[in-house]
Scaffold this active site. Structure first.
Site, short mmCIF file in Angstrom:
data_model
loop_
_atom_site.label_atom_id
_atom_site.label_comp_id
_atom_site.label_asym_id
_atom_site.label_seq_id
_atom_site.Cartn_x
_atom_site.Cartn_y
_atom_site.Cartn_z
N ARG A 40 0.87 -1.19 0.00
CA ARG A 40 0.00 0.00 0.00
C ARG A 40 0.89 1.23 0.00
O ARG A 40 1.70 1.41 0.90
CB ARG A 40 -0.93 0.01 1.23
CG ARG A 40 -2.17 0.89 1.02
CD ARG A 40 -2.95 1.09 2.30
NE ARG A 40 -2.17 1.89 3.22
CZ ARG A 40 -2.05 1.62 4.53
NH1 ARG A 40 -2.65 0.61 5.07
NH2 ARG A 40 -1.30 2.40 5.28
N GLU A 59 4.76 7.15 2.31
CA GLU A 59 5.60 5.96 2.46
C GLU A 59 4.97 4.84 1.65
O GLU A 59 3.84 4.95 1.19
CB GLU A 59 5.69 5.52 3.93
CG GLU A 59 4.36 5.08 4.48
CD GLU A 59 4.43 4.11 5.65
OE1 GLU A 59 5.50 3.57 5.93
OE2 GLU A 59 3.37 3.88 6.26
N ASN A 61 4.12 0.70 2.16
CA ASN A 61 4.05 -0.41 3.12
C ASN A 61 4.18 -1.70 2.36
O ASN A 61 3.34 -2.00 1.50
CB ASN A 61 2.71 -0.38 3.86
CG ASN A 61 2.50 0.92 4.60
OD1 ASN A 61 3.05 1.13 5.67
ND2 ASN A 61 1.73 1.83 4.01
N SER A 66 -2.46 -2.83 5.94
CA SER A 66 -3.77 -3.22 6.47
C SER A 66 -4.90 -2.32 5.98
O SER A 66 -4.70 -1.38 5.22
CB SER A 66 -3.71 -3.24 7.99
OG SER A 66 -3.37 -1.98 8.46
N LYS A 220 12.10 3.03 5.43
CA LYS A 220 12.17 4.47 5.09
C LYS A 220 13.51 4.78 4.43
O LYS A 220 13.61 5.64 3.56
CB LYS A 220 12.04 5.32 6.34
CG LYS A 220 10.76 5.37 7.18
CD LYS A 220 9.55 4.94 6.90
CE LYS A 220 8.34 5.17 7.69
NZ LYS A 220 7.53 4.00 7.96
N LYS A 279 12.27 10.55 10.58
CA LYS A 279 11.69 9.20 10.63
C LYS A 279 12.72 8.12 10.93
O LYS A 279 13.70 7.98 10.20
CB LYS A 279 11.05 8.87 9.27
CG LYS A 279 9.91 9.78 8.88
CD LYS A 279 9.21 9.22 7.65
CE LYS A 279 7.94 9.99 7.35
NZ LYS A 279 7.16 9.35 6.29
N GLU A 283 7.64 1.02 11.61
CA GLU A 283 6.32 1.02 10.98
C GLU A 283 5.26 1.08 12.07
O GLU A 283 5.54 0.80 13.23
CB GLU A 283 6.11 -0.29 10.19
CG GLU A 283 7.17 -0.59 9.16
CD GLU A 283 7.17 0.39 8.02
OE1 GLU A 283 6.11 0.94 7.70
OE2 GLU A 283 8.25 0.66 7.47
N GLY A 284 4.04 1.39 11.64
CA GLY A 284 2.91 1.22 12.55
C GLY A 284 2.42 2.50 13.21
O GLY A 284 1.49 2.46 14.01
N ARG A 365 -7.83 7.60 4.72
CA ARG A 365 -7.86 7.79 6.18
C ARG A 365 -7.86 9.28 6.46
O ARG A 365 -7.11 10.03 5.86
CB ARG A 365 -6.65 7.13 6.83
CG ARG A 365 -6.68 5.62 6.74
CD ARG A 365 -5.37 5.02 7.20
NE ARG A 365 -4.28 5.43 6.33
CZ ARG A 365 -3.00 5.25 6.61
NH1 ARG A 365 -2.63 4.70 7.74
NH2 ARG A 365 -2.07 5.64 5.77
P1 ADP Z 1 4.40 4.59 9.65
O1 ADP Z 1 5.24 3.50 9.03
O2 ADP Z 1 4.58 4.72 11.09
O3 ADP Z 1 2.96 4.50 9.20
P2 ADP Z 1 4.51 6.99 8.03
O4 ADP Z 1 5.65 7.43 7.20
O5 ADP Z 1 3.30 6.53 7.29
O6 ADP Z 1 5.04 5.90 9.06
O7 ADP Z 1 4.11 8.19 8.99
C1 ADP Z 1 3.03 8.12 9.89
C2 ADP Z 1 2.09 9.28 9.71
O8 ADP Z 1 2.81 10.51 9.87
C3 ADP Z 1 1.48 9.37 8.31
O9 ADP Z 1 0.30 8.60 8.26
C4 ADP Z 1 1.23 10.86 8.16
O10 ADP Z 1 0.02 11.22 8.78
C5 ADP Z 1 2.38 11.49 8.93
N1 ADP Z 1 3.49 11.80 8.03
C6 ADP Z 1 4.50 10.98 7.67
N2 ADP Z 1 5.34 11.59 6.79
C7 ADP Z 1 4.84 12.82 6.60
C8 ADP Z 1 5.25 13.94 5.81
N3 ADP Z 1 6.35 13.91 5.07
N4 ADP Z 1 4.49 15.04 5.86
C9 ADP Z 1 3.37 15.12 6.63
N5 ADP Z 1 2.94 14.10 7.41
C10 ADP Z 1 3.66 12.97 7.39
MG MG Z 2 2.12 4.92 7.42
#
Ligand code: ADP
Ligand code: MG
Length: 389
Positions: A40, A59, A61, A66, A220, A279, A283-284, A365
């Site tokens: 995803r 990102e 996944n 899920s 990442k 970051k 994950e999660g 979401r």
């Molecule tokens: P995880 O693997 O924990 O899901 P993500 O990279 O998806 O990591 O980051 C978690 C959440 O943080 C995302 O769902 C988003 O809401 C926010 N986020 C992550 N990266 C960014 C970004 N570059 N700009 C704005 N919000 C972000």
């Molecule tokens: Mg995420």
């Protein structure tokens, strides 16, 4: 893997442990040429001041992606709500969406390629199951195709699974054709025994969804490496249009290596923390750092190789919209919200050949603006439906 990842595994124990298994499996020789990927890719609509509004990738996944199950029911829920409000014209505009069907089709195809009628699909699930109904949606599609599904934890695998001479995987007397991981992407999933169980699964002839290499490709760090000039061009030779389309979805991603470039980025982030997200290789949800916290952490580790376990990313700035989020134990009130769009992709590779590569649906979401991080499982966002205009 690129040499850059060797830097990450020096400072991140979890990624290092995954990488160790990857190397071991590679050394032994891959026993199963079929790989199933259920990915995803997540995006937000960037409305930054100096850029044209565009979908930018948050990102990708590659393990346990899920909500494909539960979101397959969301269009019906929102259509119903609009119909009750007398908005049937609007209701008809909601896009039909059924990722569970596409995801289960991928698993079914992998099961078919394994070519043993008796064999089962094993969902590898958490010790404490918090998202079982999402998984059940996919499971029931498989039962409808007369494919049997069992659910087991790492603990069960450690205690009861074994490989025969051909590395066929058995548990409780059942041969396993496909292992579908809905667990195993965070350090707390693993103790010594669970790492052994993971290694056993990876060494087996069962089709893994994903295999360990694909899990590592979802870090990442790899996302940031892919954005380096020249990398996409190398991976997609003679496809400049595809490269340009993919690159247009990238926002700024920066490595924090122990060199001049890394020093420059650390200094920039400390000077302007609101511009970035920091970051770790996790994950999660709930792991990223923003604003004052980002600044504090970078100031602490700026001279230490520990900084290379993180990547830095430009913050995507979606335009907020007013909406009501319906959540348990929380009164309804209008709030400023932002949304994240996930696109499900399913692919099957057999050696060098692509057997399947399909877009199978989406996930929207939505969360209120005061939450910088966190998705549905983290208790922050709600499942939503895009309204196409
Ligand atoms: P995880 O693997 O924990 O899901 P993500 O990279 O998806 O990591 O980051 C978690 C959440 O943080 C995302 O769902 C988003 O809401 C926010 N986020 C992550 N990266 C960014 C970004 N570059 N700009 C704005 N919000 C972000
Ligand atoms: Mg995420």
């Amino acid at each position: 893997m690129t040499p850059m990842d060797l830097i990450t595994i020096k400072v991140d124990d979890f990624t290092a442990q995954l990488f160790k298994i990857y190397r071991q499996v590679l050394k032994e020789g891959v026993t199963q040429p079929v790989v199933l990927g259920i990915n995803r890719s997540d995006y937000m609509f960037d409305h930054g001041a100096d850029s044209i509004p565009a979908l930018k990738q948050v990102e990708i996944n590659t393990i346990a992606a899920s909500f494909g199950g539960l979101t397959s029911r969301m269009t019906a829920v929102h259509r119903h709500v609009l119909n009750v409000l007398g908005k049937s014209k609007e209701a008809s505009k909601l896009l039909t969406n059924n990722p569970s069907k596409g995801i289960s089709m991928g698993i079914a195809k992998a099961w078919e390629l394994y070519a043993s009628d008796r064999a089962v699909v094993m969902f590898l699930v958490e010790e404490t199951q918090r998202n079982i109904f999402d998984q059940r949606c996919i499971e029931s599609e498989l039962w409808k195709r007369n494919i049997r599904v069992i659910r087991r934890r790492f603990k069960d695998v450690f205690e009861k699974a074994s490989l025969d001479n051909d590395k066929r995987l058995y548990i409780d007397g059942e041969e396993v054709a496909v292992v579908y991981y809905r667990e195993g992407y965070v350090p707390k999933s693993y103790n010594k025994q669970n790492w052994e169980a993971r290694l056993l699964l990876e060494r087996s002839r069962a089709v893994k969804c994903p295999d360990i290499a694909t899990q590592l490709a979802g870090t990442k760090k790899v996302q940031q490496e892919l954005s380096r000039p020249g990398t996409l061009e190398r991976l997609l030779p003679n496809k400049p249009e595809a490269v340009a389309q993919i690159r247009a979805t990238f926002t700024g991603l920066y490595s924090l290596e122990m060199n001049e470039e890394g020093d420059k980025m650390v200094a920039m982030a400390i000077a302007d923390p609101e511009r970035f997200v920091l970051k770790p290789q996790r994950e999660g949800g709930g792991n990223n750092l923003y604003g004052a916290e980002l600044k504090k952490v970078l100031e602490k580790i700026k001279h230490s190789p520990e900084r290379t376990s993180y990547i830095l990313m430009d913050k995507i700035k979606p335009l907020p919209a007013l909406n009501y989020l319906l959540r348990a134990h929380s009164p309804l009130k209008i709030a400023e919200c932002v949304s994240e769009l996930g696109i499900f992709g399913v692919y099957i590779r057999q050696g060098q050949d692509f057997i399947m590569n399909k877009h199978v649906g989406h996930l929207l979401r939505t969360k209120t603006v005061e939450h910088a991080d966190g998705g549905v499982a983290a208790g922050v966002a709600v499942l939503d439906t895009p309204y196409a205009i």
